[in-house]
Design an enzyme around this catalytic site. Structure first.
Site, PDB file in Angstrom:
ATOM      1  N   TYR A 132       6.358  38.450 -38.114  1.00 41.55           N
ATOM      2  CA  TYR A 132       5.109  38.822 -37.434  1.00 41.55           C
ATOM      3  C   TYR A 132       4.471  37.553 -36.906  1.00 41.55           C
ATOM      4  O   TYR A 132       3.922  36.743 -37.659  1.00 41.55           O
ATOM      5  CB  TYR A 132       4.195  39.545 -38.415  1.00 41.55           C
ATOM      6  CG  TYR A 132       2.889  40.073 -37.835  1.00 41.55           C
ATOM      7  CD1 TYR A 132       2.609  40.025 -36.476  1.00 41.55           C
ATOM      8  CD2 TYR A 132       1.936  40.631 -38.666  1.00 41.55           C
ATOM      9  CE1 TYR A 132       1.432  40.523 -35.961  1.00 41.55           C
ATOM     10  CE2 TYR A 132       0.736  41.131 -38.169  1.00 41.55           C
ATOM     11  CZ  TYR A 132       0.491  41.074 -36.814  1.00 41.55           C
ATOM     12  OH  TYR A 132      -0.688  41.556 -36.315  1.00 41.55           O
ATOM     13  N   LYS A 160       7.781  40.780 -34.337  1.00 38.37           N
ATOM     14  CA  LYS A 160       6.613  41.490 -33.806  1.00 38.37           C
ATOM     15  C   LYS A 160       5.823  40.470 -33.009  1.00 38.37           C
ATOM     16  O   LYS A 160       5.137  39.611 -33.573  1.00 38.37           O
ATOM     17  CB  LYS A 160       5.773  42.075 -34.940  1.00 38.37           C
ATOM     18  CG  LYS A 160       4.512  42.802 -34.464  1.00 38.37           C
ATOM     19  CD  LYS A 160       3.676  43.261 -35.646  1.00 38.37           C
ATOM     20  CE  LYS A 160       2.365  43.882 -35.199  1.00 38.37           C
ATOM     21  NZ  LYS A 160       1.495  44.263 -36.356  1.00 38.37           N
TER      22      LYS A 160
END
Length: 298
Positions: A132, A160
């Site tokens: 992330y 992400k």
């Protein structure tokens, strides 16, 4: 390995601040029934850092029970590598299909530290990992150079991408091809990222509007860009509620208004009030009044 719409789900609480298992199960099933491709538990929207490790594992178990054969990911977002590794190990033992890993949320690591931190967490769980990267919220940027350095570890399967720079999606693909499954993590950049080559969407407003979210994704994948864009333009004011310091309160309010859930949050967060609440309610009401009819798609 992963693709499609994978919601970052909210964590539901009872009136006395316990986990509300029944409401989580209901809401999670709603998402899966609408065609979502997995779920991510205990992220920023899921108030993960406000939950104990035991609570996060309990939320993961509910999530996995609902997703069945589709992936249930546990978010690991800890201040220290030691605590992150401990949670990653617990998640693996509890049946997580993978992890979404945020670099240290308190200390802002330099590139060498970030890479070492991510490698340690991946090794602790020995599960597939979605990195992330969110330099806006967490002030640690997992750059394309760092992704290239990490590419020798096959456990890192996805990223992400939440840098808020739409160019980053193209940069990752140009440099690394399809080594990573690139997901967009910014709701109000989703159409732009998906049409630039992202193959997945870690979505927020999907928790109240899953059919619209899935429709946008599937229409883009089918090359039906004009139809997807029409829905996306309607959706944009709602999606903007995800890009806020109050995203948790915003989205739980939307859930309360649209799917008859509740907006309970864990202190020190408190539900919206005053002008921010009035503004968010107006956005939701306007969207509901003009909700589009969704086209059919394969």
């Amino acid at each position: 390995m992963w693709q499609g719409v994978i919601p970052a789900v909210t964590t539901k609480f009872t009136a006395d601040d316990k986990l509300d298992y029944n409401e989580m199960e209901r809401c999670f099933k709603f998402l899966m029934d609408a065609g979502c491709d997995g779920l991510i538990a205990c992220g920023s929207l899921g108030e993960g850092p406000f939950l104990s490790h035991d609570e996060r594992i309990e939320v993961l178990k509910v999530t996995k029970q609902v997703t069945g054969a589709k992936p249930a990911l546990l978010t690991v977002a800890e201040a220290s590598t030691r605590e992150a590794c401990a949670l990653a190990e617990k998640g693996a033992k509890a049946g997580a299909d993978g992890l979404m890993v945020v670099p240290s949320t308190i200390y802002h690591t330099n590139p060498k530290e970030t890479v070492a931190n991510l490698r340690a967490i991946a090794a602790a769980a020995d599960l597939p990992v979605m990195i992330y990267s969110n330099r806006i919220a967490y002030r640690v940027d997992v750059t394309t150079d760092m992704l290239e350095e990490l590419a020798d570890d096959k456990r890192f399967v996805a990223v992400k991408e939440s840098s808020d720079d739409i160019r980053r999606t193209t940069e990752i693909i140009n440099r690394l091809g399809r080594r990573y499954d690139v997901f967009t993590g910014v709701d109000n950049l989703a159409f732009e990222a998906l049409t630039a080559g992202a193959i997945g969407w870690v979505a927020g407003l999907v928790v109240a509007f899953p059919h619209e979210t899935v429709a946008i994704y599937r229409l883009v994948q089918a090359g039906r860009y004009a139809e997807a864009l029409e829905i996306y333009r309607w959706f944009r004011p709602l999606l903007d509620l995800d890009v806020s310091s109050y995203l948790v309160q915003n989205i739980k309010l939307v859930e309360a208004m649209v799917i008859d859930s509740n907006e309970r949050v864990r202190l020190p967060r408190m539900p919206l009030e005053g002008e921010p609440r009035t503004r968010a309610e107006a956005v939701v009401k306007a969207a509901l009044a003009n909700r589009p009819k969704l086209p059919s798609f394969a």
